[in-house]
Design a protein around this motif. Structure first.
Motif, PDB file in Angstrom:
ATOM      1  N   ASN A 177     -15.247   4.792  -1.415  1.00 54.91           N
ATOM      2  CA  ASN A 177     -15.983   5.642  -2.351  1.00 54.91           C
ATOM      3  C   ASN A 177     -16.438   4.813  -3.546  1.00 54.91           C
ATOM      4  N   ILE A 178     -17.687   5.024  -3.960  1.00 51.53           N
ATOM      5  CA  ILE A 178     -18.225   4.381  -5.159  1.00 51.53           C
ATOM      6  C   ILE A 178     -18.748   5.477  -6.080  1.00 51.53           C
ATOM      7  N   MET A 179     -18.272   5.479  -7.327  1.00 52.79           N
ATOM      8  CA  MET A 179     -18.683   6.481  -8.303  1.00 52.79           C
ATOM      9  C   MET A 179     -19.375   5.808  -9.478  1.00 52.79           C
ATOM     10  N   LEU A 180     -20.443   6.451  -9.976  1.00 54.64           N
ATOM     11  CA  LEU A 180     -21.208   5.939 -11.102  1.00 54.64           C
ATOM     12  C   LEU A 180     -21.251   7.010 -12.189  1.00 54.64           C
ATOM     13  N   GLY A 181     -20.669   6.693 -13.334  1.00 48.51           N
ATOM     14  CA  GLY A 181     -20.667   7.623 -14.450  1.00 48.51           C
ATOM     15  C   GLY A 181     -21.458   7.069 -15.619  1.00 48.51           C
ATOM     16  N   ALA A 182     -22.200   7.936 -16.323  1.00 43.48           N
ATOM     17  CA  ALA A 182     -22.999   7.530 -17.474  1.00 43.48           C
ATOM     18  C   ALA A 182     -23.156   8.736 -18.398  1.00 43.48           C
TER      19      ALA A 182
ATOM     20  N   LEU B 136     -16.702  -4.738  -5.320  1.00 41.49           N
ATOM     21  CA  LEU B 136     -16.115  -4.452  -4.018  1.00 41.49           C
ATOM     22  C   LEU B 136     -14.883  -3.573  -4.178  1.00 41.49           C
ATOM     23  N   PHE B 137     -14.125  -3.852  -5.227  1.00 44.82           N
ATOM     24  CA  PHE B 137     -12.896  -3.098  -5.503  1.00 44.82           C
ATOM     25  C   PHE B 137     -12.656  -3.112  -7.003  1.00 44.82           C
ATOM     26  N   GLY B 138     -12.437  -1.938  -7.575  1.00 45.37           N
ATOM     27  CA  GLY B 138     -12.106  -1.880  -8.985  1.00 45.37           C
ATOM     28  C   GLY B 138     -13.189  -1.257  -9.840  1.00 45.37           C
ATOM     29  N   HIS B 139     -13.144  -1.582 -11.129  1.00 41.54           N
ATOM     30  CA  HIS B 139     -14.044  -0.978 -12.130  1.00 41.54           C
ATOM     31  C   HIS B 139     -14.929  -2.054 -12.741  1.00 41.54           C
ATOM     32  N   GLU B 140     -16.168  -1.676 -13.031  1.00 41.08           N
ATOM     33  CA  GLU B 140     -17.100  -2.602 -13.666  1.00 41.08           C
ATOM     34  C   GLU B 140     -18.137  -1.805 -14.451  1.00 41.08           C
ATOM     35  N   LYS B 141     -18.568  -2.346 -15.597  1.00 40.31           N
ATOM     36  CA  LYS B 141     -19.623  -1.709 -16.384  1.00 40.31           C
ATOM     37  C   LYS B 141     -20.952  -2.373 -16.063  1.00 40.31           C
ATOM     38  N   MET B 142     -21.939  -1.575 -15.663  1.00 39.74           N
ATOM     39  CA  MET B 142     -23.275  -2.069 -15.330  1.00 39.74           C
ATOM     40  C   MET B 142     -24.273  -1.299 -16.171  1.00 39.74           C
ATOM     41  N   LEU B 143     -24.865  -1.991 -17.176  1.00 36.89           N
ATOM     42  CA  LEU B 143     -25.715  -1.339 -18.164  1.00 36.89           C
ATOM     43  C   LEU B 143     -24.915  -0.201 -18.807  1.00 36.89           C
TER      44      LEU B 143
ATOM     45  N   SER C 290     -15.078   1.540  -7.631  1.00 35.81           N
ATOM     46  CA  SER C 290     -15.150   1.354  -6.180  1.00 35.81           C
ATOM     47  C   SER C 290     -13.731   1.218  -5.620  1.00 35.81           C
ATOM     48  N   TYR C 291     -13.318   2.218  -4.822  1.00 32.98           N
ATOM     49  CA  TYR C 291     -11.956   2.240  -4.307  1.00 32.98           C
ATOM     50  C   TYR C 291     -11.930   2.833  -2.893  1.00 32.98           C
ATOM     51  N   PRO C 292     -10.858   2.559  -2.145  1.00 37.35           N
ATOM     52  CA  PRO C 292     -10.713   3.196  -0.820  1.00 37.35           C
ATOM     53  C   PRO C 292     -10.664   4.714  -0.967  1.00 37.35           C
TER      54      PRO C 292
END
Length: 208
Positions: free
Chosen positions: A25-30, A160-167, A173-175
Protein backbone atom coordinates in the motif's frame (compact mmCIF):
# COMPACT_ATOMS: atom_id res chain seq x y z
CA UNK A 1 7.23 -35.38 10.70
CA UNK A 2 3.48 -35.00 10.97
CA UNK A 3 3.57 -31.76 12.93
CA UNK A 4 6.19 -30.22 10.63
CA UNK A 5 4.23 -31.29 7.55
CA UNK A 6 1.06 -29.64 8.82
CA UNK A 7 2.93 -26.40 9.60
CA UNK A 8 4.42 -26.45 6.11
CA UNK A 9 0.99 -26.91 4.53
CA UNK A 10 -0.49 -24.07 6.60
CA UNK A 11 2.39 -21.74 5.74
CA UNK A 12 2.06 -22.48 2.03
CA UNK A 13 -1.71 -21.92 2.07
CA UNK A 14 -1.26 -18.47 3.61
CA UNK A 15 0.23 -17.36 0.29
CA UNK A 16 -3.22 -17.72 -1.24
CA UNK A 17 -4.23 -14.63 0.72
CA UNK A 18 -2.42 -12.63 -1.95
CA UNK A 19 -5.22 -13.46 -4.38
CA UNK A 20 -7.66 -11.63 -2.10
CA UNK A 21 -5.72 -8.99 -0.20
CA UNK A 22 -3.25 -6.28 -1.33
CA UNK A 23 0.46 -7.04 -1.17
CA UNK A 24 1.51 -3.41 -0.66
CA UNK A 25 0.00 0.00 0.00
CA UNK A 26 1.19 3.52 -0.85
CA UNK A 27 -0.55 6.53 0.70
CA UNK A 28 -0.12 10.19 -0.24
CA UNK A 29 -1.25 12.88 2.18
CA UNK A 30 -1.19 16.66 1.60
CA UNK A 31 -2.96 19.77 3.03
CA UNK A 32 -5.24 19.91 -0.02
CA UNK A 33 -6.24 16.27 0.54
CA UNK A 34 -7.59 15.93 4.12
CA UNK A 35 -8.36 12.32 3.23
CA UNK A 36 -5.07 10.90 1.87
CA UNK A 37 -4.95 9.38 -1.60
CA UNK A 38 -3.86 5.79 -1.75
CA UNK A 39 -3.25 2.83 -4.00
CA UNK A 40 -3.26 -0.84 -3.10
CA UNK A 41 -0.89 -3.04 -5.08
CA UNK A 42 -2.18 -6.56 -5.67
CA UNK A 43 -0.33 -9.37 -7.45
CA UNK A 44 -2.78 -8.89 -10.32
CA UNK A 45 -3.04 -5.09 -10.57
CA UNK A 46 -3.23 -1.72 -8.84
CA UNK A 47 -6.42 -0.29 -7.33
CA UNK A 48 -7.25 2.91 -5.49
CA UNK A 49 -7.95 2.72 -1.78
CA UNK A 50 -11.06 4.82 -2.50
CA UNK A 51 -13.02 4.86 -5.75
CA UNK A 52 -11.41 7.92 -7.35
CA UNK A 53 -7.92 7.75 -5.80
CA UNK A 54 -6.16 6.47 -8.94
CA UNK A 55 -7.85 9.14 -11.06
CA UNK A 56 -6.85 11.86 -8.58
CA UNK A 57 -3.26 10.60 -8.28
CA UNK A 58 -2.93 10.57 -12.09
CA UNK A 59 -4.32 14.12 -12.15
CA UNK A 60 -1.72 15.37 -9.66
CA UNK A 61 1.09 13.50 -11.42
CA UNK A 62 0.14 15.00 -14.79
CA UNK A 63 1.32 18.44 -13.67
CA UNK A 64 4.85 17.25 -12.92
CA UNK A 65 5.10 14.93 -15.93
CA UNK A 66 4.79 11.54 -14.23
CA UNK A 67 3.33 8.60 -16.10
CA UNK A 68 -0.17 7.34 -15.42
CA UNK A 69 -0.46 4.44 -13.01
CA UNK A 70 -0.40 1.35 -15.26
CA UNK A 71 -3.40 -0.89 -15.76
CA UNK A 72 -3.08 -4.62 -15.15
CA UNK A 73 -2.66 -5.47 -18.84
CA UNK A 74 0.16 -2.94 -19.22
CA UNK A 75 2.64 -4.78 -16.97
CA UNK A 76 3.78 -8.36 -17.49
CA UNK A 77 4.29 -8.73 -13.75
CA UNK A 78 0.54 -8.82 -13.14
CA UNK A 79 0.27 -11.89 -15.35
CA UNK A 80 3.33 -13.69 -13.95
CA UNK A 81 2.98 -12.99 -10.22
CA UNK A 82 -0.32 -14.89 -9.75
CA UNK A 83 1.17 -17.93 -11.50
CA UNK A 84 4.30 -17.78 -9.32
CA UNK A 85 2.33 -17.44 -6.08
CA UNK A 86 -0.15 -20.16 -7.07
CA UNK A 87 2.68 -22.48 -8.12
CA UNK A 88 4.67 -21.92 -4.94
CA UNK A 89 1.59 -22.48 -2.76
CA UNK A 90 0.82 -25.75 -4.57
CA UNK A 91 4.45 -26.87 -4.36
CA UNK A 92 4.55 -26.07 -0.65
CA UNK A 93 1.41 -28.11 0.02
CA UNK A 94 2.84 -31.08 -1.89
CA UNK A 95 6.10 -30.87 0.05
CA UNK A 96 4.13 -30.58 3.29
CA UNK A 97 2.10 -33.69 2.47
CA UNK A 98 5.23 -35.66 1.60
CA UNK A 99 6.78 -34.51 4.87
CA UNK A 100 3.64 -35.47 6.80
CA UNK A 101 3.94 -39.03 5.49
CA UNK A 102 7.69 -39.11 6.12
CA UNK A 103 8.67 -39.38 2.45
CA UNK A 104 11.15 -36.49 2.42
CA UNK A 105 13.61 -34.81 4.78
CA UNK A 106 13.06 -31.40 6.47
CA UNK A 107 15.63 -29.94 4.07
CA UNK A 108 12.87 -29.76 1.47
CA UNK A 109 11.04 -27.28 3.70
CA UNK A 110 14.17 -25.15 3.89
CA UNK A 111 14.64 -25.45 0.12
CA UNK A 112 11.12 -24.12 -0.46
CA UNK A 113 11.78 -21.23 1.92
CA UNK A 114 15.04 -20.28 0.17
CA UNK A 115 13.38 -20.44 -3.26
CA UNK A 116 10.49 -18.27 -2.07
CA UNK A 117 12.92 -15.80 -0.48
CA UNK A 118 14.86 -15.49 -3.75
CA UNK A 119 11.64 -14.95 -5.70
CA UNK A 120 10.56 -12.36 -3.13
CA UNK A 121 13.84 -10.47 -3.43
CA UNK A 122 13.56 -10.49 -7.22
CA UNK A 123 9.98 -9.23 -6.92
CA UNK A 124 11.02 -6.36 -4.63
CA UNK A 125 13.88 -5.48 -6.98
CA UNK A 126 11.44 -5.36 -9.89
CA UNK A 127 8.97 -3.27 -7.84
CA UNK A 128 11.72 -0.81 -6.91
CA UNK A 129 12.82 -0.58 -10.56
CA UNK A 130 9.24 0.27 -11.54
CA UNK A 131 9.04 2.95 -8.83
CA UNK A 132 12.32 4.42 -10.11
CA UNK A 133 11.06 4.49 -13.70
CA UNK A 134 7.72 5.88 -12.54
CA UNK A 135 9.33 8.71 -10.58
CA UNK A 136 12.24 9.68 -12.82
CA UNK A 137 11.09 9.25 -16.43
CA UNK A 138 9.21 12.55 -16.56
CA UNK A 139 7.57 14.31 -19.50
CA UNK A 140 9.90 17.19 -20.49
CA UNK A 141 6.82 19.21 -21.52
CA UNK A 142 5.18 18.95 -18.10
CA UNK A 143 3.34 22.01 -16.78
CA UNK A 144 5.51 22.16 -13.65
CA UNK A 145 9.27 21.61 -13.79
CA UNK A 146 10.67 21.32 -10.28
CA UNK A 147 14.44 21.33 -9.70
CA UNK A 148 16.81 20.49 -6.87
CA UNK A 149 18.92 23.24 -5.23
CA UNK A 150 21.77 22.37 -7.64
CA UNK A 151 19.51 22.91 -10.65
CA UNK A 152 19.07 19.25 -11.61
CA UNK A 153 15.52 17.99 -12.33
CA UNK A 154 13.71 16.75 -9.24
CA UNK A 155 12.61 13.12 -9.20
CA UNK A 156 9.50 11.76 -7.51
CA UNK A 157 10.27 8.13 -6.78
CA UNK A 158 8.03 6.92 -3.94
CA UNK A 159 9.88 5.05 -1.18
CA UNK A 160 10.04 1.29 -1.50
CA UNK A 161 9.47 1.03 2.24
CA UNK A 162 8.86 3.71 4.83
CA UNK A 163 8.03 7.42 4.87
CA UNK A 164 9.27 10.22 2.64
CA UNK A 165 8.29 13.84 1.97
CA UNK A 166 7.86 14.71 -1.73
CA UNK A 167 7.07 18.39 -2.31
CA UNK A 168 4.02 18.99 -0.09
CA UNK A 169 3.05 15.32 -0.02
CA UNK A 170 3.78 12.92 2.82
CA UNK A 171 4.24 9.48 1.24
CA UNK A 172 4.03 6.21 3.16
CA UNK A 173 4.81 2.83 1.60
CA UNK A 174 4.28 -0.35 3.63
CA UNK A 175 3.13 -3.97 3.24
CA UNK A 176 -0.62 -4.59 3.35
CA UNK A 177 -2.63 -7.60 4.55
CA UNK A 178 -1.48 -9.91 1.74
CA UNK A 179 2.13 -8.97 2.35
CA UNK A 180 1.89 -9.81 6.04
CA UNK A 181 0.24 -13.12 5.18
CA UNK A 182 3.14 -13.85 2.82
CA UNK A 183 5.72 -13.08 5.53
CA UNK A 184 3.80 -15.15 8.08
CA UNK A 185 3.56 -18.07 5.64
CA UNK A 186 7.29 -17.97 4.98
CA UNK A 187 8.01 -17.82 8.71
CA UNK A 188 5.85 -20.89 9.23
CA UNK A 189 7.70 -22.85 6.54
CA UNK A 190 10.98 -21.99 8.25
CA UNK A 191 9.45 -23.15 11.54
CA UNK A 192 8.39 -26.37 9.78
CA UNK A 193 12.05 -27.00 8.93
CA UNK A 194 13.12 -26.51 12.56
CA UNK A 195 10.28 -28.66 13.91
CA UNK A 196 10.95 -31.32 11.27
CA UNK A 197 14.61 -31.60 12.24
CA UNK A 198 13.65 -31.86 15.91
CA UNK A 199 11.07 -34.56 15.18
CA UNK A 200 13.54 -36.51 13.06
CA UNK A 201 16.25 -36.43 15.73
CA UNK A 202 13.74 -37.57 18.34
CA UNK A 203 12.62 -40.48 16.13
CA UNK A 204 16.24 -41.52 15.53
CA UNK A 205 16.89 -41.65 19.26
CA UNK A 206 13.77 -43.81 19.76
CA UNK A 207 14.92 -46.39 17.22
CA UNK A 208 18.59 -46.58 18.22
Amino acid sequence: MKKAGLIMILGSLLLLGLFKFPLWNIMLGAPQYPDPLGMNIYISGIEGVEEFDIQNIDGVNHYIGMQKIPKADEMWEFEVFPMVIGGMAALGVIIGLLGFFGKISPNWFLGWFVLMAVLGILGMYDFNAWLTEYGTNLDPNAIMKMTNPDGTPMTYKPPLFGHEKMLNFEVDSYPHTGGYMLFAGMALTLLAFVVGRTERKKNKRLFT
